[in-house]
Design an enzyme around this catalytic site. Structure first.
Site, PDB file in Angstrom:
ATOM      1  N   LYS A  28     109.039  75.607  88.462  1.00  0.00           N
ATOM      2  CA  LYS A  28     109.019  74.142  88.562  1.00  0.00           C
ATOM      3  C   LYS A  28     110.325  73.575  88.008  1.00  0.00           C
ATOM      4  CE  LYS A  28     104.003  73.739  88.314  1.00  0.00           C
ATOM      5  NZ  LYS A  28     102.815  73.701  87.464  1.00  0.00           N
ATOM      6  N   GLN A  79     100.382  71.965  82.038  1.00  0.00           N
ATOM      7  CA  GLN A  79     100.048  73.206  82.751  1.00  0.00           C
ATOM      8  C   GLN A  79      98.673  73.720  82.306  1.00  0.00           C
ATOM      9  OE1 GLN A  79     101.845  74.543  85.264  1.00  0.00           O
ATOM     10  NE2 GLN A  79     100.421  76.234  85.521  1.00  0.00           N
ATOM     11  N   ASP A 124     100.141  65.479  88.895  1.00  0.00           N
ATOM     12  CA  ASP A 124      99.148  66.450  89.357  1.00  0.00           C
ATOM     13  C   ASP A 124      98.037  65.765  90.167  1.00  0.00           C
ATOM     14  OD1 ASP A 124      99.388  69.202  88.895  1.00  0.00           O
ATOM     15  OD2 ASP A 124      98.996  68.983  86.752  1.00  0.00           O
TER      16      ASP A 124
HETATM   17  N1  GUN Z   1      97.536  75.740  86.938  1.00  0.00           N
HETATM   18  C1  GUN Z   1      97.285  76.268  88.162  1.00  0.00           C
HETATM   19  N2  GUN Z   1      97.473  75.331  89.124  1.00  0.00           N
HETATM   20  C2  GUN Z   1      97.837  74.203  88.508  1.00  0.00           C
HETATM   21  C3  GUN Z   1      98.190  72.893  88.967  1.00  0.00           C
HETATM   22  O1  GUN Z   1      98.179  72.577  90.152  1.00  0.00           O
HETATM   23  N3  GUN Z   1      98.544  72.002  87.997  1.00  0.00           N
HETATM   24  C4  GUN Z   1      98.539  72.318  86.683  1.00  0.00           C
HETATM   25  N4  GUN Z   1      98.864  71.363  85.819  1.00  0.00           N
HETATM   26  N5  GUN Z   1      98.228  73.513  86.218  1.00  0.00           N
HETATM   27  C5  GUN Z   1      97.886  74.452  87.132  1.00  0.00           C
END
Ligand code: GUN
Length: 284
Positions: free
Chosen positions: A50, A94, A117
Site C-alpha cells: 500500500k 489494518q 476502507d
Molecule cells: N485486512 C484484510 N483485508 C483488509 C482490508 O480490506 N482493509 C483492512 N483495513 N484490513 C484488511
C-alpha cells in the site's frame, strides 16, 4: 478468457497518478495514514505494498506502527489525532487487530469522510441506501473487473459465496445497484453447487482453497476469485484462490487468476478512495 487484474489495476493507478500530477503545485497533496499493529506477516506485506504504490502515484503515505500491547484507548487517541490532521485524507486500520481491541469500536472512531476502507457504519448505510459513499476496496475492485467484461449487468444473476462485511455484503449492494439479481450464500447454505450453476456472475470469497469445481459453473459464467489461500502441493508452497482455476478456466466466459486478479485491484481501489476522499475534503 483470463482477466488481467494486474494490468487493469496498473491502468487505474496511471489514471490516478495523472490526476494527482494535475493538482495545483501550491495545494496540499492527498495523504493516506495506515495504522499497523503487531507483527502479522501477511498484514506487513499488504501494508508495505500500500505504501509503495501510494508513493508511486504521488500520495503522501505514512505508516504508524504499534506494538500488539497498545491499549484500545491509546489507539483511539491516535485515530482522533489523524481525524484532525489536515495532511491526511484517508485513514486505514489494518485488520485483523489483537484480540483485546474491538475492531467495530475502532472503525467507528474514524471520521466517515476519511474512512477509505468504507467500513464505518455511516459509509455502510450510505452504500446500502444508494447514497454517495466510500466503497470497500475489495468488492469495488471486483466490480471494476466485472465492468471490463460485462457492459450491462441488468437482470443477471450474481451469486456471492461469503457474507463478510469486507466483501460479500458490500459486493451485493454494488451489484444490486446495477440491477443484478443477487444471491448471497455462506457456509450454512444448502445446495450451493446447484445455486452456483444458475450464476451469470460468480464471486468466490469463502476462504477455502479450490472449493468451486468445474461442474459448479455454467459456460457463460464470469468468475471472480477473491480467495488467497496458502497451500502446499507436491512439496511446493503456493497461493491459490477459492476456485479450481486450472479446471475451470477453459470452460467459463472469463475468470480472474490468483495471484494477479482481485489482489492488485484492491490496492488501486484504496488509492482511488484516498483521492476521492481528498477531493471531497478539500472542496468543502
Ligand atoms: N485486512 C484484510 N483485508 C483488509 C482490508 O480490506 N482493509 C483492512 N483495513 N484490513 C484488511
Amino acid at each position: 478468457m483470463i482477466i488481467d487484474g494486474k494490468k487493469i489495476a496498473q491502468d487505474l493507478r496511471e489514471r490516478l497518478k495523472k490526476e494527482i500530477n494535475q493538482l495545483s503545485a501550491s495545494s496540499i497533496k492527498p495523504g493516506l495514514a495506515v495504522i499497523l499493529i503487531g507483527d502479522d506477516p501477511a498484514s506487513h506485506i499488504y501494508v508495505k505494498n500500500k505504501e509503495k504504490y501510494a508513493k508511486e502515484i504521488g500520495i503522501n503515505s505514512k505508516v504508524l506502527r504499534f506494538d500488539t500491547s497498545i491499549q484500545e484507548k491509546n489507539l483511539i487517541k491516535e485515530i482522533h489525532q489523524l481525524n484532525n490532521d489536515k495532511t491526511f485524507h484517508g485513514i486505514l486500520v489494518q485488520l485483523p487487530l489483537p484480540s483485546h481491541i474491538n475492531p467495530k469500536k475502532i472503525i467507528s472512531e474514524i471520521i466517515p469522510a476519511k474512512d477509505v476502507d468504507g467500513f464505518h457504519p455511516i459509509n455502510v448505510g450510505n452504500l446500502s441506501s444508494g447514497n454517495e459513499s466510500l466503497v470497500p476496496c475489495t468488492p469495488y475492485g471486483c466490480y471494476l473487473l466485472l465492468k471490463e467484461i460485462i457492459p450491462n449487468f441488468s437482470g443477471m444473476h450474481a451469486v456471492i459465496i461469503g457474507r463478510s462485511n469486507i466483501n460479500g455484503k458490500p459486493m451485493a449492494q454494488l451489484l444490486l445497484k446495477e440491477d443484478c439479481t443477487v444471491t448471497i450464500t455462506h457456509s450454512k447454505t444448502k445446495n450451493l453447487k446447484e445455486i452456483c450453476l444458475t450464476a451469470d456472475i460468480l464471486i468466490a470469497a469463502a476462504g477455502k482453497a479450490k472449493m468451486v469445481k468445474a461442474d459448479w459453473v455454467q459456460k457463460d459464467c464470469v468468475v471472480i476469485d477473491v480467495g488467497i489461500n496458502r497451500i502446499e502441493e507436491n512439496g511446493n508452497k503456493k497461493i491459490v484462490g477459492d476456485v479450481d482455476f486450472e479446471n475451470i478456466k477453459e470452460k467459463v466466459k472469463a475468470i480472474t487468476p490468483v495471484p494477479g486478479g482481485v489482489g492488485p485491484m484492491t490496492i488501486s481501489c484504496l488509492l482511488n478512495n484516498t483521492l476521492t476522499a481528498y477531493k471531497k475534503i478539500v472542496s468543502n
